[in-house]
Design a protein around this motif. Structure first.
Motif, PDB file in Angstrom:
ATOM      1  N   TRP A   4      -8.155 -35.419 -40.266  1.00 18.73           N
ATOM      2  CA  TRP A   4      -8.196 -36.875 -40.376  1.00 18.73           C
ATOM      3  C   TRP A   4      -6.793 -37.484 -40.400  1.00 18.73           C
ATOM      4  O   TRP A   4      -6.582 -38.601 -39.913  1.00 18.73           O
ATOM      5  CB  TRP A   4      -8.995 -37.303 -41.605  1.00 18.73           C
ATOM      6  N   THR A   8      -5.472 -40.087 -37.593  1.00 16.54           N
ATOM      7  CA  THR A   8      -5.034 -41.421 -38.019  1.00 16.54           C
ATOM      8  C   THR A   8      -3.639 -41.730 -37.505  1.00 16.54           C
ATOM      9  O   THR A   8      -3.364 -42.852 -37.049  1.00 16.54           O
ATOM     10  CB  THR A   8      -5.066 -41.529 -39.554  1.00 16.54           C
ATOM     11  N   ALA A 247     -11.725 -40.325 -37.703  1.00 18.13           N
ATOM     12  CA  ALA A 247     -11.107 -40.137 -39.014  1.00 18.13           C
ATOM     13  C   ALA A 247     -11.962 -40.748 -40.116  1.00 18.13           C
ATOM     14  O   ALA A 247     -12.137 -40.160 -41.193  1.00 18.13           O
ATOM     15  CB  ALA A 247      -9.708 -40.758 -39.022  1.00 18.13           C
ATOM     16  N   GLN A 251     -13.542 -38.998 -43.468  1.00 21.29           N
ATOM     17  CA  GLN A 251     -12.740 -39.302 -44.651  1.00 21.29           C
ATOM     18  C   GLN A 251     -12.976 -40.747 -45.099  1.00 21.29           C
ATOM     19  O   GLN A 251     -13.377 -41.598 -44.305  1.00 21.29           O
ATOM     20  CB  GLN A 251     -11.244 -39.086 -44.364  1.00 21.29           C
ATOM     21  N   VAL A 256      -7.977 -43.804 -44.727  1.00 19.12           N
ATOM     22  CA  VAL A 256      -7.613 -43.879 -43.314  1.00 19.12           C
ATOM     23  C   VAL A 256      -6.811 -45.144 -43.031  1.00 19.12           C
ATOM     24  O   VAL A 256      -5.772 -45.109 -42.366  1.00 19.12           O
ATOM     25  CB  VAL A 256      -8.873 -43.829 -42.423  1.00 19.12           C
TER      26      VAL A 256
END
Length: 301
Positions: A4, A8, A247, A251, A256
């Motif tokens: 993630w 990001t 992402a 998460q 994020v």
């Protein structure tokens, strides 16, 4: 590095690229039209990505229910309204105050995530988000030449409320996208994220096409006439969204969006080293706070 985080960072970089490309369009169309092309030309890119993922994984298409549609529509329209409010701010005399308050998006995303999804934030992550938020506000104040006195005195004024409203809309959109993707309950997170992205982009494209046809037909024509640059905007925007949506599927959306503020660091690097623009001490302090908050988030989440 967790997936993630890599997604990001890549999404933030691509979003910075998309924004640079969009600036080339504002001479021939309104800011609303420039926003529209990222949805219109992003749909085929997102659809192709989803087709590739399904072809490679052999996974079945998700079976969405009513909650998915509700979250997708709410998120897509909230993102449009957030953009409209932000664009409208630039017509006001005290727009700098409003745009600064719009930076509260990250903390609002955290609150909406707790309310809608019951997401949990550790104390370290919450402090990291607050520190990076302080950095973002410092950068915005430096660039708009605001003082702390004028910043606090503007509470309750129209630009402030519009800025907070814009941040709220973006926060709602982020949480709704995560909720929509999770509601699919699909075993493959890549398929779930890709399917959600295609659905949202289609909803946004239809909604904005109807609105522009009624209010700004010139922008519809301009979107077709500028297809070369507009397609690049759509490509960069769709690739960035693939990163964001994936992402946020795996998460907490607040984490994020907070990490996504690294986009400001990319913008600072390009303006300072490529364009030789001067940097104020407050901007440097803001960058330091953003980087510090991001490091804390990655280590203490």
């Amino acid at each position: 590095m967790p997936l993630w985080i890599a997604l990001t960072i890549a999404a933030a970089f691509l979003q910075n690229l998309r924004s640079a490309l969009q600036k080339r369009l504002t001479g021939g169309m309104s800011a609303t039209g420039a926003t529209y092309v990222r949805f219109l030309y992003g749909v085929p890119v997102a659809a192709l990505y989803l087709a590739i993922v399904i072809g490679v994984t052999g996974a079945a298409l998700p079976q969405p229910d009513g909650s998915f549609l509700l979250y997708a529509v709410a998120g897509g329209l909230a993102q449009i309204w957030g953009t409209v409010l932000l664009v409208a701010l630039y017509t006001l005399r005290n727009f700098a105050v409003g745009t600064t308050y719009s930076k509260t998006e990250t903390i609002q995303t955290a609150l909406f995530g707790i309310i809608v999804l019951g997401d949990h934030l550790s104390l370290g992550a919450f402090l990291a988000i607050l520190i990076s938020l302080a950095g973002v506000i410092a950068i915005s104040m430096a660039q708009s030449h605001l003082t702390l006195t004028s910043f606090w005195r503007a509470l309750g004024e129209k630009p402030t409320l519009m800025g907070i409203g814009s941040g709220a809309c973006y926060g709602i959109a982020a949480v709704c996208y995560r909720a929509a993707s999770l509601s699919l309950d699909h075993p493959d997170f890549l398929v779930a994220a890709g399917y959600t992205l295609v659905a949202v982009l289609m909803i946004q494209t239809v909604a904005m096409t109807v609105w522009l046809a009624a209010r700004r037909r010139n922008d519809l024509r301009a979107a077709m006439d500028t297809w070369r640059v507009s397609s690049l905007v759509g490509l960069a925007g769709a690739l960035a969204s693939i990163g964001w949506f994936t992402a946020m599927t795996i998460q907490n959306a607040a984490y994020v969006r907070a990490l996504g503020q690294i986009e400001l660091v990319f913008a600072f690097i390009s303006s300072h080293f490529l364009f030789r623009e001067k940097t104020s001490p407050l901007e440097l302090a803001g960058i330091a706070l953003v980087i510090g908050g991001i490091v804390m988030l990655v280590l203490w989440r």
